[in-house]
Scaffold this motif. Structure first.
Motif, PDB file in Angstrom:
ATOM      1  N   GLN A  31      49.380  -1.519  63.992  1.00 28.97           N
ATOM      2  CA  GLN A  31      48.527  -0.472  63.471  1.00 28.97           C
ATOM      3  C   GLN A  31      47.484  -0.108  64.523  1.00 28.97           C
ATOM      4  OE1 GLN A  31      46.874  -2.332  59.992  1.00 28.97           O
ATOM      5  NE2 GLN A  31      48.101  -1.036  58.662  1.00 28.97           N
ATOM      6  N   ALA A  32      47.056   1.125  64.482  1.00 27.86           N
ATOM      7  CA  ALA A  32      45.959   1.537  65.354  1.00 27.86           C
ATOM      8  C   ALA A  32      44.698   0.847  64.872  1.00 27.86           C
ATOM      9  CB  ALA A  32      45.794   3.050  65.314  1.00 27.86           C
ATOM     10  N   PRO A  33      43.858   0.355  65.787  1.00 30.74           N
ATOM     11  CA  PRO A  33      42.650  -0.362  65.349  1.00 30.74           C
ATOM     12  C   PRO A  33      41.683   0.581  64.636  1.00 30.74           C
ATOM     13  CG  PRO A  33      42.624  -0.038  67.710  1.00 30.74           C
ATOM     14  CD  PRO A  33      43.972   0.420  67.228  1.00 30.74           C
ATOM     15  N   ASP A  34      41.075   0.088  63.588  1.00 28.44           N
ATOM     16  CA  ASP A  34      40.074   0.852  62.850  1.00 28.44           C
ATOM     17  C   ASP A  34      38.711   0.515  63.445  1.00 28.44           C
ATOM     18  OD1 ASP A  34      38.709   2.390  61.040  1.00 28.44           O
ATOM     19  OD2 ASP A  34      38.764   0.882  59.449  1.00 28.44           O
ATOM     20  N   SER A  35      38.222   1.371  64.314  1.00 24.98           N
ATOM     21  CA  SER A  35      36.974   1.096  65.021  1.00 24.98           C
ATOM     22  C   SER A  35      35.770   1.742  64.346  1.00 24.98           C
ATOM     23  CB  SER A  35      37.082   1.554  66.466  1.00 24.98           C
ATOM     24  OG  SER A  35      37.386   2.929  66.506  1.00 24.98           O
ATOM     25  N   ALA A  36      35.943   2.373  63.200  1.00 22.58           N
ATOM     26  CA  ALA A  36      34.820   3.034  62.531  1.00 22.58           C
ATOM     27  C   ALA A  36      33.745   2.027  62.139  1.00 22.58           C
ATOM     28  CB  ALA A  36      35.309   3.791  61.304  1.00 22.58           C
ATOM     29  N   ASN A  37      34.158   0.852  61.676  1.00 20.92           N
ATOM     30  CA  ASN A  37      33.195  -0.176  61.282  1.00 20.92           C
ATOM     31  C   ASN A  37      32.401  -0.668  62.493  1.00 20.92           C
ATOM     32  OD1 ASN A  37      31.840  -2.037  59.696  1.00 20.92           O
ATOM     33  ND2 ASN A  37      33.420  -3.595  59.933  1.00 20.92           N
ATOM     34  N   ILE A  38      33.062  -0.854  63.620  1.00 23.85           N
ATOM     35  CA  ILE A  38      32.396  -1.319  64.844  1.00 23.85           C
ATOM     36  C   ILE A  38      31.431  -0.254  65.363  1.00 23.85           C
ATOM     37  CG2 ILE A  38      32.786  -2.002  67.245  1.00 23.85           C
ATOM     38  CD1 ILE A  38      35.454  -3.168  66.304  1.00 23.85           C
TER      39      ILE A  38
END
Length: 95
Positions: A31-38
């Motif tokens: 999966q593409a990393p979910d960087s919104a949280n970071i």
């Protein structure tokens, strides 16, 4: 003692005519990393670098700016090493 040079064929370093290919392996799908949280977590972070490490010390710079910027909330300063520093602010108004 002779100083005869060995040819590449004598050394076994000749070009091979065999067609060898690496064995194929199956590809892994991730999966593409979910960087919104970071991105949200570090949106109130300031990272900087001193311009003259021999004169400017990060260890004295952090308490100075922490005291200078304490109007609304005191930022948290960290020494990242190699002349780098980081300040974490509580709100966007503090930045």
């Amino acid at each position: 003692m002779s100083t005869r040079r060995l040819s590449k064929e004598d050394k076994g370093k000749g070009v091979t005519n065999e067609n060898r290919q690496a064995p194929r392996t199956g590809r892994i799908k991730m999966q593409a990393p979910d960087s919104a949280n970071i991105i949200h977590k570090h949106s109130l972070t300031l990272i900087g670098r001193v311009t003259n490490k021999s004169i400017q010390k990060v260890g004295s710079l952090i308490p100075f700016f922490t005291e200078l910027w304490k109007e609304h909330g005191r930022p948290i300063g960290s020494d990242l090493g190699n002349g780098l520093f980081q300040f974490q602010f509580a709100s966007e108004a503090d930045i």
